[in-house]
Design a protein around this motif. Structure first.
Motif, mmCIF file in Angstrom:
data_model
loop_
_atom_site.group_PDB
_atom_site.id
_atom_site.type_symbol
_atom_site.label_atom_id
_atom_site.label_comp_id
_atom_site.label_asym_id
_atom_site.label_seq_id
_atom_site.Cartn_x
_atom_site.Cartn_y
_atom_site.Cartn_z
ATOM 1 N N GLY A 87 -6.004 23.585 -9.654
ATOM 2 C CA GLY A 87 -5.866 25.009 -9.921
ATOM 3 C C GLY A 87 -4.892 25.722 -9.012
ATOM 4 N N ALA A 88 -4.692 25.232 -7.804
ATOM 5 C CA ALA A 88 -3.825 25.907 -6.842
ATOM 6 C C ALA A 88 -2.367 25.490 -6.955
ATOM 7 C CB ALA A 88 -4.318 25.651 -5.426
ATOM 8 N N GLY A 89 -2.107 24.286 -7.426
ATOM 9 C CA GLY A 89 -0.722 23.832 -7.507
ATOM 10 C C GLY A 89 -0.616 22.346 -7.727
ATOM 11 N N LEU A 90 0.536 21.820 -7.401
ATOM 12 C CA LEU A 90 0.848 20.415 -7.606
ATOM 13 C C LEU A 90 0.969 19.740 -6.242
ATOM 14 C CD1 LEU A 90 1.480 18.829 -10.220
ATOM 15 C CD2 LEU A 90 3.874 19.216 -9.770
ATOM 16 N N THR A 91 0.280 18.608 -6.093
ATOM 17 C CA THR A 91 0.389 17.816 -4.871
ATOM 18 C C THR A 91 1.110 16.525 -5.227
ATOM 19 O OG1 THR A 91 -1.671 18.729 -4.024
ATOM 20 C CG2 THR A 91 -0.875 16.718 -2.991
ATOM 21 N N VAL A 92 2.248 16.288 -4.594
ATOM 22 C CA VAL A 92 3.030 15.080 -4.832
ATOM 23 C C VAL A 92 2.920 14.215 -3.581
ATOM 24 C CG1 VAL A 92 5.313 14.141 -5.331
ATOM 25 C CG2 VAL A 92 4.606 16.302 -6.363
ATOM 26 N N HIS B 90 3.658 16.498 -0.376
ATOM 27 C CA HIS B 90 4.211 17.812 -0.687
ATOM 28 C C HIS B 90 3.178 18.601 -1.476
ATOM 29 C CE1 HIS B 90 8.311 16.537 0.414
ATOM 30 N NE2 HIS B 90 7.910 15.366 -0.065
ATOM 31 N N ARG B 91 2.944 19.835 -1.086
ATOM 32 C CA ARG B 91 2.003 20.724 -1.775
ATOM 33 C C ARG B 91 2.798 21.928 -2.254
ATOM 34 N NH1 ARG B 91 -1.877 21.166 -4.740
ATOM 35 N NH2 ARG B 91 -3.300 22.856 -4.415
ATOM 36 N N TYR C 4 0.841 -1.203 0.000
ATOM 37 C CA TYR C 4 0.000 0.000 0.000
ATOM 38 C C TYR C 4 0.873 1.249 0.000
ATOM 39 C CZ TYR C 4 -2.385 3.954 2.077
ATOM 40 O OH TYR C 4 -2.837 5.217 2.343
ATOM 41 N N THR C 5 1.836 1.293 0.889
ATOM 42 C CA THR C 5 2.650 2.486 1.060
ATOM 43 C C THR C 5 3.558 2.758 -0.137
ATOM 44 O OG1 THR C 5 2.637 2.126 3.435
ATOM 45 C CG2 THR C 5 4.292 3.618 2.593
ATOM 46 N N LEU C 6 4.198 1.720 -0.657
ATOM 47 C CA LEU C 6 5.189 1.914 -1.713
ATOM 48 C C LEU C 6 4.628 1.859 -3.127
ATOM 49 C CD1 LEU C 6 8.069 -0.207 -0.175
ATOM 50 C CD2 LEU C 6 7.743 2.268 -0.058
ATOM 51 N N ALA C 7 3.531 1.132 -3.332
ATOM 52 C CA ALA C 7 3.033 0.958 -4.696
ATOM 53 C C ALA C 7 1.698 1.651 -4.963
ATOM 54 C CB ALA C 7 2.898 -0.530 -5.012
ATOM 55 N N LEU C 8 0.776 1.596 -4.033
ATOM 56 C CA LEU C 8 -0.558 2.132 -4.295
ATOM 57 C C LEU C 8 -0.721 3.593 -3.898
ATOM 58 C CD1 LEU C 8 -2.722 -0.906 -3.178
ATOM 59 C CD2 LEU C 8 -2.109 -0.222 -5.494
ATOM 60 N N ARG C 9 -0.008 4.049 -2.924
ATOM 61 C CA ARG C 9 -0.200 5.391 -2.396
ATOM 62 C C ARG C 9 0.412 6.502 -3.248
ATOM 63 N NH1 ARG C 9 1.716 9.094 1.127
ATOM 64 N NH2 ARG C 9 0.185 9.950 2.545
ATOM 65 N N PRO C 10 1.618 6.360 -3.809
ATOM 66 C CA PRO C 10 2.239 7.478 -4.530
ATOM 67 C C PRO C 10 1.405 7.935 -5.729
ATOM 68 C CG PRO C 10 3.859 5.795 -4.069
ATOM 69 C CD PRO C 10 2.515 5.216 -3.732
ATOM 70 N N ARG C 11 1.281 9.260 -5.856
ATOM 71 C CA ARG C 11 0.569 9.848 -6.987
ATOM 72 C C ARG C 11 0.937 11.320 -7.091
ATOM 73 N NH1 ARG C 11 -2.822 8.709 -3.001
ATOM 74 N NH2 ARG C 11 -4.083 10.337 -2.066
#
Length: 170
Positions: A21-26, A33-34, A9-16
């Motif tokens: 409109g406000a910015g990029l969420t990593v 990170h926002r 879950y943590t390493l494969a499914l969660r990252p996106r």
């Protein structure tokens, strides 16, 4: 089983990566990170898609776990755009697109790139547009870049390990 499930879950499914409109969420495995668009200076590829942004007086680099660039794709990017074959139809990211395709030039170019490179190109273009709309400096009033820990992800990956250790040693 809990340990493997938590790690998957943590390493494969969660990252996106989420653009709004406000910015990029990593969303990386353990951190979120926002970054507002006005602070992003460039988006490019290495082993991962990298977002470069201004944080105070210095520049920072953020690696996006969700957008991995394989060695094969990096070699293709280094070679540059390939000449499309005439009879081949668009077959997805990285596939050559026919010259007589009805797609606009920009879409044909993006379709010929590896997926991570296409995403980086689109996000870099959007960041440039948003910076120009905001005045271009990347400084001034507005939200700053923010990073926070994801406690549920940390818990899912870390808590099962001692439980497994106790079961194995008991």
């Amino acid at each position: 089983m809990l340990l493997v499930t938590g790690l998957m879950y943590t390493l494969a499914l969660r990252p996106r990566v989420v653009a709004d409109g406000a910015g990029l969420t990593v969303v990386n495995p353990f951190r979120v990170h926002r970054i507002p668009w006005r602070l992003i200076t460039s988006v490019d590829t290495a082993e991962w898609v990298r977002v470069r942004y201004r944080a105070g007086a210095d520049d920072k680099i953020l690696h996006c776990w969700a957008l991995y660039v394989s060695a094969r794709a990096r070699r293709k990017i280094a070679r540059g755009p390939s000449r499309p074959r005439r009879r081949l139809l668009a077959g997805g990211f990285g596939a050559p697109v026919a010259e007589n395709s009805r797609l606009p030039e920009e879409a044909r170019h993006l379709a010929s790139l590896p997926m991570a490179q296409a995403v980086a190109t689109r996000q870099a273009a959007r960041a440039g547009r948003e910076r120009a709309r905001a005045g271009g400096s990347g400084q001034g009033p507005g939200p700053a870049a923010a990073a926070s820990w994801s406690w549920p992800a940390l818990t899912a990956a870390v808590v099962p390990a001692p439980v497994l250790l106790v079961v194995v040693l008991a």
